[in-house]
Design an enzyme around this catalytic site. Structure first.
Site, PDB file in Angstrom:
ATOM      1  N   ASN A 145       0.581  -0.986   0.306  1.00  0.00           N
ATOM      2  CA  ASN A 145       0.083  -0.029   0.351  1.00  0.00           C
ATOM      3  C   ASN A 145       1.077   1.604   0.183  1.00  0.00           C
ATOM      4  O   ASN A 145       0.570   2.358   0.665  1.00  0.00           O
ATOM      5  CB  ASN A 145      -0.878   0.159   0.683  1.00  0.00           C
ATOM      6  CG  ASN A 145      -2.096   0.419   0.785  1.00  0.00           C
ATOM      7  OD1 ASN A 145      -2.623   1.156  -0.324  1.00  0.00           O
ATOM      8  ND2 ASN A 145      -2.862   0.582   2.195  1.00  0.00           N
TER       9      ASN A 145
ATOM     10  N   HIS B 117     -11.433   4.417   5.036  1.00  0.00           N
ATOM     11  CA  HIS B 117     -11.427   3.185   5.369  1.00  0.00           C
ATOM     12  C   HIS B 117     -12.916   2.751   5.771  1.00  0.00           C
ATOM     13  O   HIS B 117     -13.917   2.155   4.751  1.00  0.00           O
ATOM     14  CB  HIS B 117     -10.822   2.475   5.933  1.00  0.00           C
ATOM     15  CG  HIS B 117      -9.116   1.750   5.343  1.00  0.00           C
ATOM     16  ND1 HIS B 117      -8.331   2.412   5.649  1.00  0.00           N
ATOM     17  CD2 HIS B 117      -9.252   1.283   4.271  1.00  0.00           C
ATOM     18  CE1 HIS B 117      -7.543   2.248   4.667  1.00  0.00           C
ATOM     19  NE2 HIS B 117      -7.978   1.050   3.816  1.00  0.00           N
TER      20      HIS B 117
END
Length: 474
Positions: A319, A355
């Site tokens: 990521n 998120h």
């Protein structure tokens, strides 16, 4: 492309043991390769507006294939931010409003689509869009500041206000629309201008081989993910079979669970990155031997990931673009707080909120924060023990030590990902209870005892310094 309501995708997904939404996403990522070849041979080096239109049309088509009319949420959000930038771009207020507008739109979408289980909805590409639009607002703000006040990193992406078509082209580009990677408007515009052409011929970039190698890596991780899911299904940790395992086996299963979960993400990231490489977007200069590098949008450093034996090394290996974005646009912009830990805490809190609302996200990033702190503080102490020195003294000991560190690392990561993947408190708390909250106990205990260890260490150092002085006859 068939609309989302068609039963063909559902029947194929059922026959191969996956869900229709996941199959649509994988098909869309693979579709990026023929689309990239078309661009490479028919549109590369052509008028920029023509390329922007191609990316907008194909990106929206893929979006409709996955999300139906809900793909228009992205268009609405882009239009709102474009109006904001036209009216107030380049100001601190525009940056603040961009954060508020983009995050509000995304969080409302999360709230509407909350089901308590993982689902692929229009918020999947929208979370990537949110970061791109916030970054664009920052980059336009930097573009209006004096150059001497900018860092080298900010100078690389500072830009004047692009057109609506350019903004749409960047965000709908099929290689990065659905799951990323993140890339700046400056890089995108340089790419459409042909700035990354072959350095010798001036024609199409020589990037087909690295793109296909990335695709092969993606297919490998897809295969290992499917094998892993066969033995450790996503809901396995909640099943009685897991509860009946002995304690050591539970630890090992959680460590393997982290590999299965990450390989799902690695598959998507590598597929998307390979597509970006194929069109030539990812050019990153040359290495010391003059070889062209195509890792400018890499979201996973495969070698670093596979070799990682600490949590910090793992975090730095995957990521990558999101972590870099958080560092550049949140962490470093909080420098005025004067506290590294405060900046890091706020950055991780923002990352968790980005998120979604599930408490599992906040639990995961809290564990990550404490884990990195624990490794930084405990690592030197553990590394200086007699046992570690003994293991490092021979090849068998070094292999054993590395193996132990790999199990430790993936257990730690898996433990943190339990909350990330199970979302709700009742589910992940149930799993943590079966392993007696092992990592929670370790981390909380360390927070309590570390100050005392530091205090004792200072006393010992002072004692060692003062002892010779007192006995020195001179």
């Amino acid at each position: 492309m068939e609309p989302k309501e068609s039963g063909i995708v559902a029947s194929v997904a059922e026959s191969i043991g996956t869900c229709p939404d996941s199959l649509r996403l994988i098909v869309s990522l693979l579709a990026g390769y023929p689309l990239a070849f078309f661009h490479r041979y028919f549109l590369y080096g052509k008028a920029q507006d023509l390329q922007h239109i191609y990316f907008v049309v194909t990106g929206l088509a893929l979006g409709y294939f996955n999300f139906g009319p809900n793909v228009l949420h992205t268009a609405v959000n882009i239009l709102i931010i474009y109006v904001l930038l036209r009216v107030n771009g380049g100001t601190v207020m525009s940056v603040v409003l961009s954060f508020i507008i983009n995050m509000t739109y995304l969080l409302v979408g999360y709230y509407v689509n909350m089901t308590g289980v993982y689902n692929i909805a229009w918020t999947t590409p929208h979370c990537v869009l949110t970061l791109r639009l916030i970054a664009l607002t920052f980059d336009i703000y930097d573009g209006k500041r004096k150059k001497e006040s900018l860092s080298e990193e900010q100078k690389e992406t500072a830009i004047a206000l692009p057109s609506l078509l350019e903004i749409a082209g960047q965000n709908y580009f099929f290689g990065g629309f659905l799951v990323g990677p993140l890339y700046s408007m400056k890089r995108y515009l340089d790419f459409t201008k042909g700035a990354f052409s072959d350095s010798v011929t001036g024609g199409r970039p020589n990037c087909v081989t690295p793109a296909l190698l990335r695709l092969l890596a993606a297919l490998f991780y897809a295969f290992t993910c499917q094998v892993g899911l066969y033995y450790i299904p996503e809901n396995y940790l909640l099943q009685p079979a897991f509860q009946e395992l002995c304690y050591i086996n539970k630890i090992l299963v959680i460590a393997l669970y982290s590999k299965v979960v990450l390989h799902k993400y690695l598959t998507c990231w590598l597929m998307a990155e390979g597509c970006c490489i194929l069109v030539g977007l990812t050019y990153h200069g040359k290495d010391e031997n003059g070889n062209e590098l195509w890792d400018g949008c890499a979201n996973i450093r495969i070698r670093r990931y596979e070799r990682a034996s600490t949590m910090q090394e793992l975090i730095q290996s995957f990521n990558v673009n999101t972590n870099r974005w958080m560092s550049k646009y949140v962490f470093k912009r909080l420098k005025f707080l004067g506290s590294r830990e405060a900046s890091q805490s706020i950055t991780l809190a923002f990352l968790a909120l980005w998120h979604g609302f599930y408490s599992g996200y906040f639990m995961t990033f809290s564990i990550e924060f404490l884990l990195v702190k624990f490794e930084k503080e405990a690592g030197p102490l553990l590394g200086d023990t007699t046992l570690v020195h003994l293991l490092r003294s021979n090849i068998i000991g070094r292999i054993l030590l590395w193996s132990m560190k790999k199990v430790y690392t993936h257990f730690m990561l898996g433990y943190a990902l339990v909350a990330f993947c199970l979302f709700t408190f009742d589910k992940y708390w149930h799993v943590y209870r079966t392993v007696y909250f092992l990592l929670h106990v370790v981390l909380v205990s360390w927070v309590v005892i570390h100050p005392q260890l530091v205090k004792n260490s200072k006393h010992e150092q002072n004692g060692r310094v003062q002892g010779p002085v007192e006995s020195d006859p001179l």
